[in-house]
Design a protein around this motif. Structure first.
Motif, PDB file in Angstrom:
ATOM      1  N   ALA A 135       0.698  -1.122  -0.165  1.00  0.00           N
ATOM      2  CA  ALA A 135       0.345  -0.034   0.396  1.00  0.00           C
ATOM      3  C   ALA A 135       0.855   1.572   0.130  1.00  0.00           C
ATOM      4  O   ALA A 135       0.175   2.537   0.610  1.00  0.00           O
ATOM      5  N   GLU A 136       2.383   1.033   0.096  1.00  0.00           N
ATOM      6  CA  GLU A 136       2.862   2.281  -0.637  1.00  0.00           C
ATOM      7  C   GLU A 136       2.561   2.167  -1.646  1.00  0.00           C
ATOM      8  O   GLU A 136       2.495   1.839  -2.708  1.00  0.00           O
ATOM      9  N   TRP A 137       2.498   4.425  -1.872  1.00  0.00           N
ATOM     10  CA  TRP A 137       2.589   5.216  -2.918  1.00  0.00           C
ATOM     11  C   TRP A 137       3.385   5.710  -3.856  1.00  0.00           C
ATOM     12  O   TRP A 137       4.134   6.537  -2.603  1.00  0.00           O
ATOM     13  N   LYS A 138       3.800   6.285  -4.505  1.00  0.00           N
ATOM     14  CA  LYS A 138       4.238   7.656  -5.557  1.00  0.00           C
ATOM     15  C   LYS A 138       3.596   8.135  -6.708  1.00  0.00           C
ATOM     16  O   LYS A 138       2.918   7.663  -6.857  1.00  0.00           O
ATOM     17  N   TYR A 139       4.145   9.662  -6.362  1.00  0.00           N
ATOM     18  CA  TYR A 139       3.742   9.798  -7.700  1.00  0.00           C
ATOM     19  C   TYR A 139       4.399   9.461  -9.206  1.00  0.00           C
ATOM     20  O   TYR A 139       5.097   9.047  -8.777  1.00  0.00           O
ATOM     21  N   ALA A 140       3.959   9.662  -9.837  1.00  0.00           N
ATOM     22  CA  ALA A 140       4.350   8.844 -11.577  1.00  0.00           C
ATOM     23  C   ALA A 140       5.041   9.298 -12.153  1.00  0.00           C
ATOM     24  O   ALA A 140       5.057  10.865 -11.857  1.00  0.00           O
TER      25      ALA A 140
END
Length: 193
Positions: free
Chosen positions: A188-193
């Motif tokens: 569930a870790e996210w980053k900007y594309a």
């Protein structure tokens, strides 16, 4: 402030149809504005002038999307995707308790429901978990990826990753930073594309 601009509605649907043709494996979540036209339920942003066009184009889009790729909810690993969020009160009110221990059966059941169950403030098309006043279902086990509520930037809080950074104000200026994210379905870790 564009309820009579039918060309704008039609142009938007043409763009969406082109996207679907380029990316046929895309999964689509129904939202309140989609369902409002499909079910003829007036709400903020509903255009009586554009209703027939929107309904026709939306049904055309739905026919183009592979079966099973448009629903209220999807689960991938530790993530649940929906427009508004899968809330505990909704599951407790509308899903048989014999399904509660199995998230996939719960989601499958909800995806069969119609307007009489879904058109309410705690449903996956209407919930607003961003305010912290409503508990998400199984929030200790799953992270929910939601839109529905315009935010300035993507953030995680109350068990949800809020992603509606593409909404605009009535004068068409953006509310959010209009940046897409990539999210890992296991961590569930996210980053900007």
């Amino acid at each position: 402030n564009q309820p009579y601009n039918l060309d704008l509605y039609d142009s938007m649907f043409q763009s969406v149809m082109e996207f679907q043709k380029k990316h046929p494996d895309t999964l689509w979540c129904y939202g309140n504005h989609d369902c409002s036209y499909l079910w003829r339920k007036r709400e903020s942003g509903y255009s009586d002038s554009a209703a027939n066009l929107v309904n026709m184009r939306l049904n055309q889009l739905i026919r183009e999307i592979p079966e099973g790729n448009i629903k209220y909810l999807f689960r991938r690993d530790r993530l649940i995707f929906s427009h508004g969020g899968l809330t505990a009160p909704f599951v407790q009110d509308y899903v048989p308790d014999s399904l509660w221990d199995n998230i996939d059966l719960t989601i499958d059941y909800i995806n069969t429901l119609g307007a009489s169950h879904i058109w309410n403030d705690i449903s996956p098309i209407w919930a607003r978990p961003q305010y912290g006043r409503i508990q998400l279902w199984m929030k200790d086990q799953y992270v929910q990826v939601v839109g529905h509520t315009p935010v300035e930037q993507v953030y995680k809080q109350y068990g949800a990753v809020s992603t509606d950074v593409y909404s605009t104000r009535p004068d068409m200026t953006p509310i959010g930073n209009q940046k897409m994210i990539i999210i890992d379905s296991e961590t569930a870790e996210w980053k900007y594309a």
